[in-house]
Design an enzyme around this catalytic site. Structure first.
Site, short mmCIF file in Angstrom:
data_model
loop_
_atom_site.label_atom_id
_atom_site.label_comp_id
_atom_site.label_asym_id
_atom_site.label_seq_id
_atom_site.Cartn_x
_atom_site.Cartn_y
_atom_site.Cartn_z
N HIS A 101 28.37 32.82 27.74
CA HIS A 101 27.74 32.92 29.06
C HIS A 101 26.23 33.09 28.94
CE1 HIS A 101 28.11 37.09 27.77
NE2 HIS A 101 27.24 37.45 28.70
N ASP A 103 23.43 35.29 31.34
CA ASP A 103 23.67 36.50 32.11
C ASP A 103 23.59 36.29 33.62
OD1 ASP A 103 24.31 38.33 30.07
OD2 ASP A 103 22.21 38.30 29.43
N HIS A 260 25.24 33.20 25.10
CA HIS A 260 25.58 34.11 24.01
C HIS A 260 27.02 34.57 24.12
CE1 HIS A 260 24.15 36.57 27.36
NE2 HIS A 260 24.86 37.57 26.88
C1 SIN Z 1 25.95 40.94 26.71
O1 SIN Z 1 26.63 39.96 26.96
O2 SIN Z 1 24.97 41.25 27.39
C2 SIN Z 1 26.29 41.83 25.51
C3 SIN Z 1 26.12 41.10 24.22
C4 SIN Z 1 26.44 41.97 23.03
O3 SIN Z 1 26.80 43.14 23.20
O4 SIN Z 1 26.33 41.49 21.91
#
Ligand code: SIN
Length: 283
Positions: A101, A103, A260
């Site tokens: 995703h 954010d 990410h």
């Molecule tokens: C997130 O998606 O903001 C968290 C990513 C993570 O904890 O590595």
């Protein structure tokens, strides 16, 4: 801080660079800041190691990127509301962000960037993967690029987290992340399926597994086959990099260019301090 001390080293071919020789807790002169910011735009996600930062210093560095944004579903630290604590403890099965995703793409103005500072990390596991959405778009056929360029997508917090009922589910899912109480409702906004980065001009795929419900003007069933194809395509290994955290590691990623995925492969305590930087509406 002296810009001449900076070294910027790409970590793989697709995206991501590690920056050495900068103490981001301190005052950065303009030349150093310009080099850091250029690397952020060029590589989509930048990493720093061994940063000894107080919450105030983390907030001050995040503010160099722009005004800070509120995270709609989680509560900030009591004395530093700008920081959301992303925690997973031993025995918990779900991890926050464990799917591809960008954010909060369901907001009218999704955050431009997100910063994570690792406070406590497992001895092994809990890495985060990142994927380059411009590469994902460029490697589609011209026909598919043309089709997608005319489409818009409905992005919804309800796709995963939603209103009251799903928020309760989510509260249970992420036991150690302090979620907001009642009054925080599901949000849905329509965005282009392909967005043009306002600073680099690069076109990038803007559909994701967490929040993209369907194409605007189509049903969910009609949208599913093409969405499934794109969601599989965008996470191909050759578009990605992977970062192994240690306490004091910092990542800042560009939500306009990168997705990410927090890898949930550990049963240990992991504590991250997360700040988002405000974004804009986009084309
Ligand atoms: C997130 O998606 O903001 C968290 C990513 C993570 O904890 O590595």
């Amino acid at each position: 801080m002296n810009a001449a001390a900076i070294t910027i080293r790409p970590i793989v071919g697709a995206l991501g660079a590690e920056i050495f020789g900068v103490d981001i807790a301190g005052d950065l002169d303009n030349a150093t800041w310009a080099a850091v910011h250029r690397a952020f735009l060029d590589y989509g996600v930048i990493f720093f190691r061994d940063q000894d930062m107080t919450p105030d210093q983390q907030i001050a560095f995040a503010r160099r990127f722009g005004a800070l944004a509120d995270y709609p579903f989680a509560v900030g630290l009591e004395d530093h509301l700008e920081i959301t604590e992303v925690i997973k403890n031993p025995g918990e099965t779900n991890a926050f962000g464990a799917l591809w995703h960008a954010d909060t793409t369901y907001m009218e103005k999704p955050p431009m960037a997100t910063m994570l500072l690792a406070r406590e990390t497992p001895t092994a596991g809990g890495d985060t993967q990142f994927a380059n959405m411009a590469l994902a778009f460029q490697t589609l056929s011209v026909g598919m690029q043309g089709l997608l360029s005319g489409l818009r997508v409905v992005q919804s917090s309800g796709a995963r987290y939603g209103g009251d009922e799903t928020r309760e589910t989510r509260k249970g899912q992420f036991k150690s992340v302090k979620m907001k109480g009642a009054g925080n409702v599901a949000t849905t906004h329509v965005h282009p399926a392909v967005r043009t980065h306002p600073e680099t001009g690069a076109k990038g795929l803007y559909v994701n597994s967490a929040h993209t419900l369907k194409f605007d003007g189509m049903s969910e069933a009609e949208s599913r086959p093409l969405l499934d194809f794109l969601l599989k395509h965008l996470s191909k290994p050759e578009f990605t990099c992977r970062f192994a955290w240690r306490p004091g590691s910092v990542a800042i990623w560009d939500n306009r260019a990168v997705q990410h995925f927090a890898i949930n492969d550990y049963d240990a305590r992991r504590v991250m301090h997360r700040i988002t930087i405000a974004g804009d509406t986009h084309s």
